[in-house]
Design a protein around this motif. Structure first.
Motif, short mmCIF file in Angstrom:
data_model
loop_
_atom_site.label_atom_id
_atom_site.label_comp_id
_atom_site.label_asym_id
_atom_site.label_seq_id
_atom_site.Cartn_x
_atom_site.Cartn_y
_atom_site.Cartn_z
N GLU A 104 0.84 -1.22 0.00
CA GLU A 104 0.00 0.00 0.00
C GLU A 104 0.86 1.26 0.00
O GLU A 104 0.57 2.24 -0.69
CB GLU A 104 -0.94 -0.02 1.22
CG GLU A 104 -2.08 -1.03 1.07
CD GLU A 104 -2.85 -1.26 2.36
OE1 GLU A 104 -2.40 -0.77 3.42
OE2 GLU A 104 -3.89 -1.96 2.30
N GLU A 105 1.98 1.21 0.78
CA GLU A 105 2.91 2.35 0.80
C GLU A 105 3.56 2.54 -0.57
O GLU A 105 3.76 3.66 -1.03
CB GLU A 105 4.00 2.11 1.86
CG GLU A 105 3.57 2.34 3.29
CD GLU A 105 3.16 3.80 3.55
OE1 GLU A 105 3.90 4.71 3.10
OE2 GLU A 105 2.11 4.02 4.17
N GLU A 107 2.24 1.80 -3.42
CA GLU A 107 1.25 2.40 -4.33
C GLU A 107 1.13 3.90 -4.10
O GLU A 107 1.02 4.69 -5.04
CB GLU A 107 -0.10 1.71 -4.16
CG GLU A 107 -0.12 0.29 -4.72
CD GLU A 107 -1.47 -0.38 -4.63
OE1 GLU A 107 -2.08 -0.62 -5.69
OE2 GLU A 107 -1.92 -0.66 -3.50
N LYS A 108 1.18 4.32 -2.81
CA LYS A 108 1.09 5.75 -2.49
C LYS A 108 2.26 6.53 -3.08
O LYS A 108 2.15 7.70 -3.41
CB LYS A 108 1.07 5.95 -0.97
CG LYS A 108 -0.27 5.66 -0.31
CD LYS A 108 -0.16 5.83 1.19
CE LYS A 108 -1.39 5.26 1.90
NZ LYS A 108 -1.19 5.24 3.37
N ASN A 109 3.41 5.84 -3.16
CA ASN A 109 4.61 6.50 -3.68
C ASN A 109 4.81 6.26 -5.18
O ASN A 109 5.91 6.47 -5.71
CB ASN A 109 5.84 6.01 -2.92
CG ASN A 109 5.88 6.56 -1.49
OD1 ASN A 109 6.02 7.76 -1.28
ND2 ASN A 109 5.71 5.69 -0.52
N LYS A 112 3.43 0.74 -8.68
CA LYS A 112 2.30 -0.18 -8.83
C LYS A 112 2.82 -1.60 -8.65
O LYS A 112 3.77 -2.00 -9.34
CB LYS A 112 1.66 -0.02 -10.21
CG LYS A 112 0.34 -0.75 -10.31
CD LYS A 112 -0.26 -0.61 -11.70
CE LYS A 112 -1.54 -1.44 -11.77
NZ LYS A 112 -2.10 -1.47 -13.13
#
Length: 351
Positions: A104-105, A107-109, A112
């Motif tokens: 998830e981290e 994806e935030k950065n 993908k």
């Protein structure tokens, strides 16, 4: 290389370090990376990825994350190898929740997750028995247009079989094949084992024939599974046919397969056939283990052929095979059943 002038590039060192890590000499790779740094050679992101991988395999995940911090501090951009390695490390520790948080981290950065990332988490979920969560992730991956390979499906099929959900595993096989992904030996072995655990040997035999049509050569394990089931079901004719098919295909039976056949004959009191199979195993160069001897001794005791059971017991000792508590218990029970308690007592004291 460290004493060459000029010094080789970091790429040259990284090639060697990668080879050492692939040979699983993780502490050596770590110490060599420290050594090249002491010579003033700055590691690049690929070198640091090797370091992360080594720490993860040595169960020092905290050091792995420290290296990630170093990568960022040096102004490098972690790549998929860095992040997938850390995800794998978390999964190896059983920390699936941590792996999901890391993704998830990512994806935030702007990273993908790829098929390798999700496949690693799938495998981790299945290993800790969370098959339903793995299936949900698989569906999410399908919706996200990931290029799903055989490994992802095979992992879940195996997990479903272990969870005794064989019908669901067969349904997933059909779905997988409809996407053009063909099963391999590992997939078939998982399904055959699952079917055999439920006594669904006809379906297991159908899969074996399907393997032949697809030119997938069954392994010794495939036949181990089938032989064990057929013998326990009392289907000795079919078990012998499967054994003969195995020989025809050039696959050498192992001690486990011979022991399954011996056990099948003993269960039906066909002791002469059991002995014949036992002798065949020895003639073909296999040394019987305590398990094989215990099966035969038990068969003789149940058929009240106690002297032959005792003779096998002595043979074991002469051949250096140490009897187990099962061996002694079986013989003690056998002598008691034929009214020879003194011999049983002697065996008890010897034990």
């Amino acid at each position: 290389m460290l004493h060459m002038r000029p010094l080789p590039s970091i790429d040259d060192f990284t090639h060697i370090l990668g080879a050492i890590a692939r040979l699983k000499h993780y502490p050596v790779a770590i110490s060599l990376i420290k050594r090249i740094e002491s010579f003033g050679i700055s590691p690049d992101v690929y070198t640091l990825n090797i370091l992360v991988n080594c720490f993860c395999h040595l169960n020092h995940l905290d050091f792995g994350f420290s290296v990630l911090a170093t990568i960022l501090k040096l102004g490098y951009h972690p790549d998929f190898i860095t992040l997938n390695t850390l995800v794998k490390g978390l999964c190896l520790q059983g920390n699936i929740a941590g792996a999901v948080r890391l993704v998830e981290e990512m994806e935030k950065n702007g990273y993908k997750p790829n098929a390798v990332t999700c496949g690693t988490i799938l495998n981790g979920l299945c290993k800790i028995g969370h098959t339903s969560m793995a299936i949900r992730l698989l569906r999410k991956m399908e919706e996200g247009n990931f290029e799903l390979g055989l490994t992802a499906y095979s992992t879940i099929i195996d997990s479903l079989c272990k969870d005794r959900l064989v019908t669901e595993a067969l349904n997933l096989l059909t779905k997988m094949m409809s996407k053009g992904i063909q099963p391999d030996l590992i997939t078939y072995n998982s399904l055959i084992q699952g079917l055999c655990n439920f006594g669904r040997w006809r379906e297991a035999t159908t899969l074996l024939n399907e393997m032949a049509q697809r030119k997938i050569v069954p392994s010794v394990r495939t036949f181990n599974i089938l032989e064990d089931t057929l013998c326990k079901e009392g289907m000795l004719t079919e078990a012998k046919e499967a054994f003969d098919v195995m020989i025809e295909r050039g696959i050498r039976p192992n001690t486990v397969i011979y022991s399954s056949l011996i056990d099948g004959y003993c269960l039906q009191s066909k002791m002469d056939d059991a002995i014949k199979t036992f002798n065949m195993m020895v003639e073909r160069g296999y040394s019987p283990d305590v398990f094989s001897y215990n099966i035969l001794i038990n068969g003789f005791c149940k058929n009240k052929r106690i002297d032959e059971a005792r003779s096998l017991f002595d043979e074991m000792s002469n051949k250096g095979v140490a009897p187990s508590i099962v061996t002694y218990n079986t013989l003690i029970g056998g002598f008691c059943r034929v009214g020879r308690p003194q011999v049983a007592l002697d065996l008890f004291l010897k034990m």
